[in-house]
Design a protein around this motif. Sequence first.
Motif, short mmCIF file in Angstrom:
data_model
loop_
_atom_site.label_atom_id
_atom_site.label_comp_id
_atom_site.label_asym_id
_atom_site.label_seq_id
_atom_site.Cartn_x
_atom_site.Cartn_y
_atom_site.Cartn_z
N ALA A 163 -10.56 8.20 -5.67
CA ALA A 163 -9.32 8.54 -4.97
C ALA A 163 -8.93 9.99 -5.21
O ALA A 163 -8.49 10.70 -4.29
N PHE A 198 1.18 3.75 -3.24
CA PHE A 198 0.58 5.09 -3.08
C PHE A 198 1.61 6.19 -3.28
O PHE A 198 1.36 7.16 -4.01
N LEU A 235 -8.42 3.26 -0.58
CA LEU A 235 -7.75 2.42 -1.58
C LEU A 235 -7.64 0.96 -1.15
O LEU A 235 -7.97 0.05 -1.91
N ARG A 269 -3.43 11.42 3.88
CA ARG A 269 -2.89 10.31 3.10
C ARG A 269 -3.22 8.97 3.73
O ARG A 269 -3.53 8.00 3.03
N ILE A 276 -6.80 8.09 2.93
CA ILE A 276 -6.97 7.69 1.53
C ILE A 276 -6.40 6.29 1.30
O ILE A 276 -7.03 5.44 0.65
N MET A 277 -5.19 6.03 1.86
CA MET A 277 -4.55 4.73 1.65
C MET A 277 -5.34 3.60 2.26
O MET A 277 -5.67 2.61 1.60
N ILE A 294 -3.03 -0.90 -5.96
CA ILE A 294 -3.01 0.50 -5.51
C ILE A 294 -2.61 1.43 -6.65
O ILE A 294 -3.16 2.54 -6.79
N LYS A 343 -5.37 4.37 -7.33
CA LYS A 343 -5.11 5.75 -6.90
C LYS A 343 -5.35 6.77 -8.01
O LYS A 343 -5.39 7.97 -7.74
N THR A 344 -5.52 6.30 -9.24
CA THR A 344 -5.85 7.20 -10.35
C THR A 344 -7.35 7.26 -10.63
O THR A 344 -7.78 8.02 -11.50
N ALA A 380 -8.70 13.05 -2.37
CA ALA A 380 -7.55 13.93 -2.21
C ALA A 380 -7.94 15.40 -2.34
O ALA A 380 -7.44 16.26 -1.61
N THR A 419 0.83 -1.20 0.00
CA THR A 419 0.00 0.00 0.00
C THR A 419 0.86 1.25 0.00
O THR A 419 0.63 2.20 -0.78
#
Length: 283
Positions: free
Chosen positions: A178, A110, A196, A188, A191-192, A169, A173-174, A182, A106
């Motif tokens: 996600a 990330f 994600l 972070r 989000i992680m 991940i 993350k794109t 952000a 992760t």
Amino acid sequence: MIRTADLSLLPRWSRRFGRRPMLAAGIAILTGFVVMALAAGLIAPHDPIYQDAAARLQPPSLAHPFGTDNFGRDVFSRVIWGARIDLQIAIIGVIFPFLIGTVVGTVAGFFGGWVDALFMRIIDVVLAFPFLVLMLSIITILGPGLSSFYIAMALVGWVSYARLIRAQILVLKTQDFAVAAASLGFSRLRIMFGHLLPNALAGSLVFIMSDAVLVLLNGAAISYLGLGVQPPVAEWGVMVAEAQGFITQAWWITLFPGLAIVALAFGFSLTGDALADLMGIRE
């Protein structure tokens, strides 16, 4: 009027399992071994470490369904009690590699950049050595025993989970959710591990089942080599190792613990394959 239980859910569940016989079979096998391990004291007719010199190497009979070994111990009782150790090996042996690999994968996926490059080089170093050779080296340094086996599995087995999670991940993350998280100013860590990671775990959860088979077989192999569970504890790999000198005259001593290893591995494999189909991972 006497009220009866609502059975409306039963047809739904039976249809679900009926459409997925592999999942039902795998769960049934694993459940059987779990029940056997938990109720070993009630099921086993004899003490697994009790030695009876007068009953050495007796073939399967009503008194000893799986026969006796070279020490006069009941093989059936030892197979039942061995389920506790081997289930423990399969479960604990995947938990720590899963946790370590999930965190590493992760973070690497990330952040990317030098963080990702550093972890990937560490993974390359671990993968440069044969898996079993590296495990044996670590256990030899630490000393024989289950604790050493678990440490070796954690130090070697995490790389597969890290690569799997990292790949997920990098894609997730794109995605829009996600990017939106952000832009809303979420931390972070949130989000992680809050956005994600839950979406990246499906592949790892399926891989755990197949990895449990590998861990189970490795545990049996390590015990066979005398570096895992130590006698007189009832463990399937130890039982096979102790019986290797009597395989031609007392086939039952190695057959039944060997079949137990195969059956438990088959249960994990069936469940993993069924979960992969259920989640559409192979599509």
